[in-house]
Enzyme design. Structure first.
Site, short mmCIF file in Angstrom:
data_model
loop_
_atom_site.label_atom_id
_atom_site.label_comp_id
_atom_site.label_asym_id
_atom_site.label_seq_id
_atom_site.Cartn_x
_atom_site.Cartn_y
_atom_site.Cartn_z
N ARG A 61 0.79 -1.23 0.00
CA ARG A 61 0.00 0.00 0.00
C ARG A 61 0.82 1.28 0.00
O ARG A 61 1.92 1.34 0.57
CB ARG A 61 -0.92 0.00 1.23
CG ARG A 61 -1.94 -1.11 1.17
CD ARG A 61 -2.79 -1.22 2.41
NE ARG A 61 -3.85 -2.21 2.21
CZ ARG A 61 -3.66 -3.53 2.27
NH1 ARG A 61 -2.47 -4.02 2.57
NH2 ARG A 61 -4.66 -4.35 2.04
N HIS B 92 2.74 -12.98 -5.57
CA HIS B 92 1.58 -13.09 -4.68
C HIS B 92 0.93 -14.48 -4.72
O HIS B 92 -0.30 -14.60 -4.78
CB HIS B 92 0.56 -12.00 -5.04
CG HIS B 92 -0.28 -11.52 -3.91
ND1 HIS B 92 -1.06 -12.36 -3.14
CD2 HIS B 92 -0.46 -10.29 -3.39
CE1 HIS B 92 -1.70 -11.65 -2.23
NE2 HIS B 92 -1.34 -10.39 -2.35
N HIS C 117 -0.99 -2.50 -4.55
CA HIS C 117 -0.47 -3.41 -5.57
C HIS C 117 -0.44 -2.85 -6.99
O HIS C 117 -0.82 -3.53 -7.95
CB HIS C 117 -1.27 -4.72 -5.56
CG HIS C 117 -1.09 -5.55 -4.32
ND1 HIS C 117 0.02 -5.49 -3.51
CD2 HIS C 117 -1.89 -6.51 -3.74
CE1 HIS C 117 -0.09 -6.35 -2.52
NE2 HIS C 117 -1.24 -6.97 -2.62
N GLU D 224 4.96 -12.65 0.94
CA GLU D 224 5.34 -11.71 -0.11
C GLU D 224 6.59 -10.93 0.31
O GLU D 224 6.52 -10.03 1.14
CB GLU D 224 4.19 -10.72 -0.37
CG GLU D 224 2.84 -11.39 -0.60
CD GLU D 224 1.66 -10.46 -0.28
OE1 GLU D 224 1.68 -9.29 -0.69
OE2 GLU D 224 0.73 -10.91 0.40
N ASP E 221 -2.13 -9.84 8.30
CA ASP E 221 -2.01 -9.15 7.01
C ASP E 221 -1.05 -7.99 7.27
O ASP E 221 -1.42 -6.83 7.17
CB ASP E 221 -3.39 -8.66 6.54
CG ASP E 221 -3.36 -8.16 5.11
OD1 ASP E 221 -2.27 -8.15 4.50
OD2 ASP E 221 -4.43 -7.78 4.60
#
Ligand code: GLA
Length: 393
Positions: free
Chosen positions: A122, A221, A147, A358, A293
């Site tokens: 982000r 991803h 992304h 990631e 996350d």
């Protein structure tokens, strides 16, 4: 004598020309025909995979090693659509979320298996400045940019070149992102090399050059489900993250700027721990992410290729290790999956049916001076190296 020699030479020349034409023809074969590149230790097969809505042809490349691992990569988004890995009994099963057909990848797919860019993760309020100039990006994740924007590198068709050597099967993907594309400054030439080695390892080398100062943060991803059964969730996977700290986020999942120790928190994965053990803990950060996350700050991997993370599925014995030279890793537990997408095997992708590891720089770095820089200047080469290695235990 001389004339015989001359005509012989002429015939050899003619034959060579004809063979040359034939070889060329091979390249232009009807699109459904397989094209193979192989060495003794690896091979790659190319086949047609369909067309984008605007008529661009998409190919699928299957990378295979002698152990039996197979990885399907499509030129749309550089997406890994299928990846087989052995369990403790040597059975190879598909361990990544994805689809069997191209059309399923259009619209509303949460980046399954894709290459992410120009900026993975982000950027707050879809804005950043370079040398006093402000650039505006799409706000495609609430108030923030995620992304790469509306049409990031996951939604473009990459050029591909396959090569098989004894070191492995390599697929070189290239894409040129125009100056101003998705709001980012500078024409960016990107090259991603996927190499499947004989050791069940997928090595990924990312490179990029720009003609104006810009920001770059590339990643992959893939959503892993090491059970090989997409109807199962990943909560029993034992995950290790080689990180003593993580980046707490605000309600929009933008790092607050603090680098917080994981010690004594649900974010401590310094020793392998079942994902489900604390995923529902009464913890503000867990609540913000709807689970995990977040971005973890890796111990010592910055520019120093080393072990960043692992995931182990006890029942099948599958172990995945992630190595990188990036300073951080986003660990995402598929919290937004909700059963609305059909799986490759006839079921649906339910909540937490896949986990993502990631490798990357910190989110929102373009706006946070204290974070390692993601700026790329003309004359420099962006380089990032990650590998995913499968074994069993
Ligand atoms: C990343 C983000 C998540 C989510 C997924 C895609 O991992 O951090 O918040 O957006 O991609 O759904």
């Amino acid at each position: 004598m001389k004339t015989i020699k001359a005509s012989l030479l002429f015939f050899v020349f003619l034959a060579a020309l004809l063979i040359g034409c034939k070889e060329n023809k091979k390249e232009n074969q009807p699109e459904n025909d397989m094209v193979k590149t192989e060495s003794a230790k690896s091979h790659i097969e190319k086949s047609a995979f369909g067309e984008t809505p605007d008529g661009q042809k998409v190919d699928k490349y299957t990378l295979t090693n002698t152990k039996g691992m197979e990885i399907d990569v499509i030129t749309y988004g550089g997406i890994i659509t299928r990846w087989t890995a052995p369990d403790k009994n040597g059975n190879y099963e598909d361990v990544v979320l994805g689809f069997n057909d191209l059309d399923s990848y259009f619209g509303g797919v949460p980046y399954f298996g894709a290459l992410i860019g120009r900026y993975g993760n982000r950027i707050a309020k879809g804005q950043f400045s370079i040398d006093g100039e402000t650039y505006t990006l799409a706000k495609n994740d609430g108030q923030n940019h995620l992304h790469g924007g509306q049409k990031g590198f996951d939604k473009v068709v990459w050029a591909a070149e396959a090569e098989s050597t004894d070191d492995g099967a390599s697929l070189v993907l290239t894409y040129t992102s125009a100056d101003g594309e998705e709001g980012y400054p500078g024409k960016l030439d990107v090259k991603v090399t996927y190499t499947l080695t004989g050791d069940n390892e997928l090595d990924i080398q990312y490179e990029a050059v720009t003609d104006k100062p810009t920001v770059v943060n590339l990643t992959q991803h893939s959503y892993f489900n090491l059970s090989g059964d997409f109807s199962k969730d990943i909560l029993d996977n034992e995950v290790m993250l080689n990180a003593s700290a993580y980046l707490p986020v605000d309600a929009g999942l933008i790092p607050t700027g603090e680098i917080r120790s994981v010690e004594g928190t649900p974010f401590d994965f310094t020793e392998p721990k079942a994902v489900g053990e604390e995923i529902n803990a009464d913890n503000e950060q867990i609540k913000r992410g709807g689970g995990y996350d977040h971005c973890w700050v890796l111990n010592g991997t910055d520019k120093n290729f080393g072990l960043a993370a692992s995931a182990y599925h006890p029942e099948s014995g599958r172990l995945l290790e992630v190595y990188t030279d990036e300073p951080a890793i986003q660990f995402y537990t598929g919290n937004f999956l909700d059963g609305s997408l059909s799986s490759k095997t006839g079921g649906v992708y339910g909540k937490r049916s896949g986990l993502c590891l990631e490798t990357q720089h910190y989110p929102d770095s373009p706006n946070q001076e204290a974070f390692p820089t993601t700026r790329l200047n003309p004359g420099e080469t962006y380089s990032s190296h990650t590998s995913f290695k499968f074994s069993t235990k």
